[in-house]
Write a protein that holds these residues in place. Structure first.
Motif, PDB file in Angstrom:
ATOM      1  N   ASP A 199      41.054  36.290  39.270  1.00  0.00           N
ATOM      2  CA  ASP A 199      40.692  37.579  39.873  1.00  0.00           C
ATOM      3  C   ASP A 199      41.615  37.922  41.038  1.00  0.00           C
ATOM      4  O   ASP A 199      42.106  39.054  41.147  1.00  0.00           O
ATOM      5  CB  ASP A 199      39.235  37.561  40.343  1.00  0.00           C
ATOM      6  N   PHE A 202      45.174  38.656  39.850  1.00  0.00           N
ATOM      7  CA  PHE A 202      45.245  39.986  39.235  1.00  0.00           C
ATOM      8  C   PHE A 202      45.363  41.068  40.303  1.00  0.00           C
ATOM      9  O   PHE A 202      46.155  42.007  40.160  1.00  0.00           O
ATOM     10  CB  PHE A 202      44.005  40.229  38.368  1.00  0.00           C
ATOM     11  N   THR A 206      48.526  43.643  40.598  1.00  0.00           N
ATOM     12  CA  THR A 206      48.363  45.098  40.487  1.00  0.00           C
ATOM     13  C   THR A 206      48.757  45.814  41.774  1.00  0.00           C
ATOM     14  O   THR A 206      49.289  46.926  41.729  1.00  0.00           O
ATOM     15  CB  THR A 206      46.917  45.463  40.102  1.00  0.00           C
ATOM     16  N   PHE A 230      44.715  37.547  31.706  1.00  0.00           N
ATOM     17  CA  PHE A 230      45.159  38.728  32.456  1.00  0.00           C
ATOM     18  C   PHE A 230      45.335  39.942  31.549  1.00  0.00           C
ATOM     19  O   PHE A 230      45.190  41.075  32.006  1.00  0.00           O
ATOM     20  CB  PHE A 230      46.460  38.415  33.203  1.00  0.00           C
ATOM     21  N   ARG A 232      43.304  40.965  29.319  1.00  0.00           N
ATOM     22  CA  ARG A 232      42.006  41.650  29.333  1.00  0.00           C
ATOM     23  C   ARG A 232      41.826  42.450  30.616  1.00  0.00           C
ATOM     24  O   ARG A 232      41.269  43.554  30.599  1.00  0.00           O
ATOM     25  CB  ARG A 232      40.869  40.640  29.193  1.00  0.00           C
ATOM     26  N   ARG A 233      42.296  41.915  31.701  1.00  0.00           N
ATOM     27  CA  ARG A 233      42.135  42.616  32.976  1.00  0.00           C
ATOM     28  C   ARG A 233      43.048  43.838  33.058  1.00  0.00           C
ATOM     29  O   ARG A 233      42.625  44.910  33.499  1.00  0.00           O
ATOM     30  CB  ARG A 233      42.418  41.649  34.130  1.00  0.00           C
ATOM     31  N   LYS A 237      41.432  47.945  32.877  1.00  0.00           N
ATOM     32  CA  LYS A 237      41.555  49.023  33.858  1.00  0.00           C
ATOM     33  C   LYS A 237      41.593  50.380  33.179  1.00  0.00           C
ATOM     34  O   LYS A 237      41.176  51.390  33.750  1.00  0.00           O
ATOM     35  CB  LYS A 237      42.836  48.843  34.699  1.00  0.00           C
TER      36      LYS A 237
END
Length: 390
Positions: A199, A202, A206, A230, A232-233, A237
């Protein structure tokens, strides 16, 4: 998105047939400029499908005007554009499945993939190769078991015609066992080296990428994506035009797809096109200056050809594009690499030895990045965080 567009094209063909049958029994009223027909549910569905298709082909996320040439992906060796051809038709025509297989073609070579698995741009299709061939099956089985086979025995097996090209730092992750374990304790163990956790990493990535992702057509690559921790993250978004999850390992991409489906990705996405690609980071099958941001989490120490990989990353980034990576200093792998010395071939090493941040910076500069656009920091005792801009 052209893959999805081809799906819509096949469905449009199906609905068009129904439309033609209906039109024979309808009364048309003419005007000076057009023919009008009373609306029906089938016709409304056809109009929706037509609009979706035209939007995707003309203005789609990553699509081209003719819907057949991918705006990012290309032949990994020649870098020629890839033409996308739908191969699976029956399920699409009857609307029973969203899955479709595709063939990607450059001059003289063909690659295959599926919207339900991944696109294989690692190896072109060999029309003469039989997957049921005994030697092929033996090679596949040996490759899966290679992490458990001592190097001397691998050499013996090579005399029997079994491929001995196993490279520990790369091929360890082709094992389904490792893919299964990756998010079930393996990756979490990196905290011992100072990794901040998925988390937090990430957020760091970003925040660094933000200045390079201002346009509506932003493309993000998650290189060596493994199980999609990552990917998926980034996709979740739902703000980037396209997210590409890329890995060398078929088993990692298979686990990645399974986890994506658990989160209803990409079906729930409204903005982002999500694709998974099997590739070699030393020969990235992407066009020059086509990527806005590239992430490589806990990956560089697993790349056998570092110069090839970094030069390829520099090539595919757009001017102003950004690269964010995390990896390990060699002190973390001291017990694993204890028998390695300066004469040990990289193909026999467990992982790359990054002895200092200076050596990493030299690697980046040597392959295109400017010194004043590189930032490297160390978290904890061995986690390296790299930020650099093209």
């Amino acid at each position: 998105m052209q893959f999805f567009a081809l799906t819509l094209l096949c469905q449009w063909a199906h609905y068009s047939g129904a439309f033609m049958m209906l039109s024979r029994n309808k009364r048309f009223s003419s005007t000076p400029s057009s023919l009008r027909i009373a609306s029906s549910p089938v016709e409304d569905e056809l109009a929706v499908r037509k609009k979706e298709l035209l939007d995707l082909l003309g203005r789609g996320k990553g699509g081209s005007a003719d819907g057949s040439i991918d705006s990012v992906l290309c032949d990994p060796v020649t870098k020629e554009p890839l033409r996308i051809v739908a191969k699976s038709k029956s399920p699409l025509l009857f609307g029973d499945s969203k899955a479709s297989s595709f063939q990607m073609e450059s001059s003289g070579k063909k690659y295959r993939g599926s919207s339900e698995t991944f696109f294989n741009l690692l190896k072109p299709v060999d029309e003469t190769e039989s997957t049921s061939d005994t030697k092929t099956l033996l090679q596949q089985a040996t490759r899966q078991l290679s992490p458990l086979i001592p190097p001397p025995l691998r050499s013996v097996l090579s005399f029997a015609g079994v491929d001995e090209s196993y490279i520990p730092m790369r091929d360890l992750f082709t094992s389904p066992t490792v893919s299964f374990a990756y998010e079930r304790g393996w990756r979490q163990g990196f905290a011992q080296a100072g990794f901040p956790g998925a988390d937090r990493e990430f957020v760091m990535a970003t925040e660094y990428f933000a200045p390079a992702l201002q346009g509506e057509d932003a493309v993000v690559v998650d290189m060596s994506c493994a199980t999609g921790l990552f990917t998926r993250r980034f996709a979740g978004k739902d703000t980037y035009a396209r997210v590409l999850g890329c890995d060398y390992s078929e088993s990692m991409l298979t686990e990645c797809r399974r986890r994506l489906k658990e989160q209803n990705l990409p079906d729930s996405l409204k903005t982002t096109q999500l694709d998974l690609v099997q590739l070699d980071v030393g020969q990235i099958p992407m066009k020059a200056s086509s990527i806005d941001a590239l992430h490589a989490g806990a990956a560089m120490h697993c790349w056998p050809d570092l110069d090839g990989a970094i030069s390829e990353i520099y090539r595919v980034l757009k001017p102003g594009g950004r690269y964010f990576a995390t990896t390990f200093l060699s002190t973390y792998f001291a017990t694993v690499n204890i028998n390695n010395d300066e004469t040990t071939p990289v193909t026999q090493m467990a992982f790359q030895n990054f002895k200092s941040t200076d050596s990493l910076k030299e690697l980046l500069v040597r392959n295109g990045f400017e010194s004043d656009k590189i930032s490297i920091e160390v978290l904890g005792n061995a986690c390296v965080v790299i930020r650099c801009e093209k």
